[in-house]
Enzyme design. Structure first.
Site, short mmCIF file in Angstrom:
data_model
loop_
_atom_site.label_atom_id
_atom_site.label_comp_id
_atom_site.label_asym_id
_atom_site.label_seq_id
_atom_site.Cartn_x
_atom_site.Cartn_y
_atom_site.Cartn_z
N GLU A 44 0.83 -1.20 0.00
CA GLU A 44 0.00 0.00 0.00
C GLU A 44 0.87 1.26 0.00
O GLU A 44 1.83 1.37 0.76
CB GLU A 44 -0.92 0.01 1.23
CG GLU A 44 -1.88 1.17 1.26
CD GLU A 44 -2.75 1.20 2.50
OE1 GLU A 44 -3.80 1.89 2.46
OE2 GLU A 44 -2.41 0.55 3.51
N LYS A 117 -10.07 2.42 -2.44
CA LYS A 117 -10.28 1.87 -1.10
C LYS A 117 -11.61 2.32 -0.52
O LYS A 117 -11.90 3.52 -0.46
CB LYS A 117 -9.12 2.31 -0.20
CG LYS A 117 -9.10 1.72 1.20
CD LYS A 117 -7.80 2.13 1.88
CE LYS A 117 -7.67 1.58 3.28
NZ LYS A 117 -6.37 1.97 3.87
N CYS A 154 -5.83 -2.80 2.34
CA CYS A 154 -5.55 -2.69 3.78
C CYS A 154 -6.79 -2.79 4.67
O CYS A 154 -7.26 -3.88 4.92
CB CYS A 154 -4.77 -1.42 4.06
SG CYS A 154 -3.91 -1.46 5.67
#
Length: 294
Positions: A44, A117, A154
């Protein structure tokens, strides 16, 4: 995905200037290809330090458009190496609108997809809501020459809903670029619990959906730019597991190019003996759309 592929996870630290970081990335990708990788996944926000440890508007200068300089650079490497690459960038969509965005480059260098995300954390040391607008592209796998990639990022890895929706959309594997680590002030027992929980929840996504999981994490200590905390000790620990949660490859806490082989027949045979998708009670799940069932 109908044939077995070799995957590589590129785990490294975020220290140093842009040239040094890009040298690490390029070296890792070349090592991955030299070891037969068909797919390489970067961690990331791989272009530099994890800047979300503080809230400072100067950090927005790190953002870039997509397509842009990084996708061009990654695309050139993908084409040169004949390698599918998953990257993770700070996307500038327009002034005042930014995303934490994963990108996928095909073997011929084309940008074939992106994922923004969806779940954005806001915790001490992880002030991501200051920087990132939640994603608006949904949970849609990205088609590539190595299969349909269910790319998430994540904090998404803690949500079974995200993994399930990618599986229901036909993902061949779940892919998680990650930046997670310890607060150095935590005791060893707490550190062990956190890391084990991180591994456990992702292995559970593999089991529940009958899919391989690829999770690549940063490693090494990164200081808090504000100087108010001891920073973050990113624990590395990148791993690949199979559709029953079995370990296929695991990295330690240092820089590494982690290699694993994924066989799509394992997904097929696992889903035949554990047909979780068949037995889902979709008629009884409406309450999942509520924040909480009072």
């Amino acid at each position: 995905m109908t044939v077995a592929i070799t995957v590589a996870l590129i785990q490294h630290g975020g220290g140093g200037g842009p040239a040094e970081v890009w040298a690490r990335i390029e070296t890792g990708l070349r090592q991955a290809r030299a070891q037969g990788a068909d797919l390489a996944v970067l961690q990331e926000l791989h272009n530099g330090p994890y800047f979300c440890q503080w809230e400072n508007p100067t950090e927005f200068a790190r953002a870039e458009p997509i397509p842009g300089p990084s996708t061009e650079r990654l695309g050139a490497l993908a084409k040169e190496l004949s390698l599918v690459i998953v990257g993770s960038l700070f996307e500038r969509r327009t002034g005042g609108l930014y995303h934490n965005t994963a990108v996928v480059l095909e073997r011929d260098g084309r940008l074939v997809g992106r994922y923004r995300k969806m779940h954005i954390p806001e915790d001490p040391g992880f002030y991501e809501k200051y920087y990132f607008t939640p994603g608006d592209l949904g949970f849609t796998p990205i088609d590539t020459s190595v299969g349909r990639l269910g790319v998430l990022v994540c904090w998404d890895q803690w949500y079974p809903e995200a993994a399930r929706l990618m599986a229901l959309a036909g993902a061949d594997m779940l892919v998680y670029p990650t930046a997670i680590g310890f607060d150095p002030r935590d005791d060893e027992a707490e550190k062990a619990r956190q890391k084990e929980a991180w591994e456990l929840v992702q292995r559970a996504h593999a089991v529940a959906n009958g899919l391989p999981v690829l999770a690549v994490n940063r490693c090494g200590h990164e200081s808090d730019p504000s100087g108010t905390t001891p920073g973050i000790a990113f624990w590395g620990g990148s791993f690949v597991c199979g559709p029953q949660g079995e370990w296929l490859a695991r990295a330690g806490d240092a820089s590494a190019v982690l290699i694993a082989r994924i066989d799509p027949l394992r997904t097929e045979t696992t889903r035949q003996i554990w047909p979780f998708l068949r037995d889902r009670r979709i008629d009884a799940y409406a309450d999942l759309q509520k924040r909480y069932r009072d």
